[in-house]
Design an enzyme around this catalytic site. Structure first.
Site, PDB file in Angstrom:
ATOM      1  CB  SER A 191      -1.040   0.020   1.067  1.00  0.00           C
ATOM      2  OG  SER A 191      -0.028   0.477   2.276  1.00  0.00           O
ATOM      3  CE  LYS A 192      -2.165   5.758  -3.773  1.00  0.00           C
ATOM      4  NZ  LYS A 192      -2.971   6.885  -4.137  1.00  0.00           N
ATOM      5  NE  ARG A 193      -1.372   6.686   4.926  1.00  0.00           N
ATOM      6  CZ  ARG A 193      -0.656   7.940   4.960  1.00  0.00           C
ATOM      7  NH1 ARG A 193       0.286   8.164   5.135  1.00  0.00           N
ATOM      8  NH2 ARG A 193      -1.518   8.834   4.461  1.00  0.00           N
TER       9      ARG A 193
END
Ligand code: GLU
Length: 509
Positions: A263-265
């Site tokens: 994910s982006k995180r």
């Protein structure tokens, strides 16, 4: 197969920075297009105004340019199928959605969000599928349940509405996926998705199908997260009476431990970038790191991404873009997710770094030196690069491996001083400076010989001098081959550093 009519597209929504999974999607589209002598189109899907993020479109374009992915048609390049931005194609969608309504394939719905929620809660409590569909739609406020006059009245009075697709009840819909084979979904599982809103904007589903058709897209190659939408899309093609393009849904990119989607995180949390370029969030100013800024070569980045989900069927791991184009085929894209491996990413960069000529690398390194306010000779830097490049993954690492060529030691490792610096060390070192005076050709081989001769003459062991010479020149026990360090520093610098070390270390005692 060289298909002249292959037209593929990358259709990002400018809702934020482009994730590396998105870069891989566009890369596979690019490779597929080039391999088949086809065209790659960039279409910006910006119909959801609420999710619009300032700067995202430019970020996408800049990222793909850095990656070396070239489009044939786009907003910037133009093309005969434009405009290439959905917000500039509004009128087109309106016409098509009307066509669906006229053919009883779509309908107006006037339900408020409270009414929709009430319906979902009711269906949930009845243990039914909480969706707007053939079962629930007749209990709702729409042009299928209300009289024609009532619908007209509401529309004329400017009431807010949406247009929903009319999904048939209990019908098997087949999606033929180039990677997954035949995927069958029963239409009763599908929601009567919103296609159009009264603000005049289509939703993703309608705009995407209309544009893929009008832009004559032959293959839709996109991420697996769109597979659940594919039956709806197949149905829309059928409702319009259009030929559906071929579909290929690419496997997910997974976290390094394989536990879920990357994910982006994840990136900055786990210590590696998940975006091609650094991204500064326009609202929060939060910075997310990028491959470019982390020192990756675009070629290495692309090579790494290409192999996350596709395999060439051979042991080959290093591919130029042209080689990727030549080798690529959708048949060799796997079904299961690929784990992202940050160490492998570095390995790729290392391979591209060592493959560069000393000249090329030295020029890159000179830039970095310049940024640090250091001017140096290209030839000197070239020789340094040759010596240390095996130890570097990034141009930045060259500095960690060779900073001592450009600056005097700021300190001397106390542990080594304690262990290796003896009473007679200064004398030995000074005698070596003298011996070096007689070396005509000051190269590693001759330096080594002179040191060894001196040691055997004085009955000394290697351990008694090598560590202290290195300590004097570098300040620690790190660095590449010592004889080569001495050669590169030169006689004069050698003398200067030895004397400085003696002075500093003896004073400290
Ligand atoms: N606009 C969609 C996205 O943001 C495109 C999906 C598709 O390729 O159909 O990913």
């Amino acid at each position: 197969m060289k298909n002249e009519n292959v037209r593929v597209r990358f259709a990002p929504s400018p809702t934020g920075p482009l994730h590396i999974g998105g870069v891989r999607t566009v890369l596979y589209n690019y490779l597929f297009a080039k391999k088949n002598n086809g065209k790659l189109i960039l279409r910006i899907e910006d119909t959801d105004q609420n999710r619009f993020v300032e700067g995202a479109e430019k970020y996408i374009v800049d990222s793909l340019e850095w990656c070396g992915i070239k489009f044939d048609e786009s907003i910037d390049l133009g093309g005969e199928f434009g405009p290439y931005k959905q917000s500039e194609r509004k009128e087109i969608y309106e016409k098509f959605v009307k066509q669906l309504i006229d053919n009883d394939k779509a309908y107006y719905a006037f339900d408020t969000s409270d009414e929709l929620e009430e319906m979902r809660n009711r269906l949930k409590s009845e243990k039914k599928n909480p969706q707007y569909d053939a079962v629930s739609r007749l209990n709702m406020k729409n042009s299928l349940s209300l009289s024609t006059e009532e619908v007209k009245k509401r529309l004329d009075s400017g009431e807010t509405y949406v247009i929903r697709i009319k999904i048939p009840e209990n019908e098997n819909i087949e999606v033929n996926d180039m990677i997954r084979g035949k995927v069958v979904v029963n239409s009763s599982k599908l929601d009567d998705k919103v296609l159009f809103k009264s603000d005049g904007m289509p939703t993703y589903h309608l705009a995407n199908i209309v544009d893929d058709h009008l832009m004559e897209i032959s293959h839709v190659i996109r991420g697996e997260e769109w597979l659940p939408s594919a039956p709806l899309h197949v149905l829309l093609y059928r409702y319009f009476g259009w030929k559906s393009p071929e579909f290929a849904h690419l496997p997910l990119l997974l976290k390094p431990d394989g536990n879920g989607k990357l994910s982006k995180r994840d990136g900055d949390r786990l210590g590696f970038p998940v975006f091609p370029l650094q991204w500064v969030d326009p609202k929060t100013k939060e910075i997310s790191s990028g491959y470019r800024e982390a020192g990756y070569f675009p070629e290495a980045f692309i090579n790494m991404l290409a192999l996350l989900g596709w395999n060439p069927g051979t042991e080959q791991e290093l591919f130029t873009m042209d080689e990727l184009i030549e080798a690529f085929s959708i048949d060799r894209v796997g079904k299961s997710g690929s784990k992202f491996d940050p160490e492998k990413a570095k390995w790729f960069n290392h391979q591209y770094l060592i493959a560069k000529s000393d000249d090329e690398l030295a020029k890159l390194y000179m830039q970095l030196l310049e940024d640090k306010g250091i001017t140096s000779e290209l030839n000197f830097v070239k020789r340094i690069c040759k010596l240390i490049k095996e130890r570097a993954n990034f141009v930045e690492d060259l500095w960690n491996q060779s900073f001592f060529f450009f600056q005097l030691p700021e300190s001397y490792d106390a542990k080594i001083v304690k262990k290796k610096w003896k009473e007679n060390t200064p004398q030995i070192l000074i005698e070596l400076i003298d011996r070096f005076e007689n070396i005509n050709e000051f190269v590693a081989e001759n330096i080594e010989k002179v040191i060894k001769d001196y040691l055997s003459e004085k009955n000394l062991g290697m351990g008694q001098v090598m560590n202290v010479i290195r300590l004097s020149l570098v300040g620690s026990n790190k660095g590449p081959d010592l004889f080569t360090i001495i050669e590169l520093m030169g006689k004069e610098e050698f003398g200067k550093r030895i004397k400085l070390a003696i002075k500093c270390i003896e004073n400290e005692k």
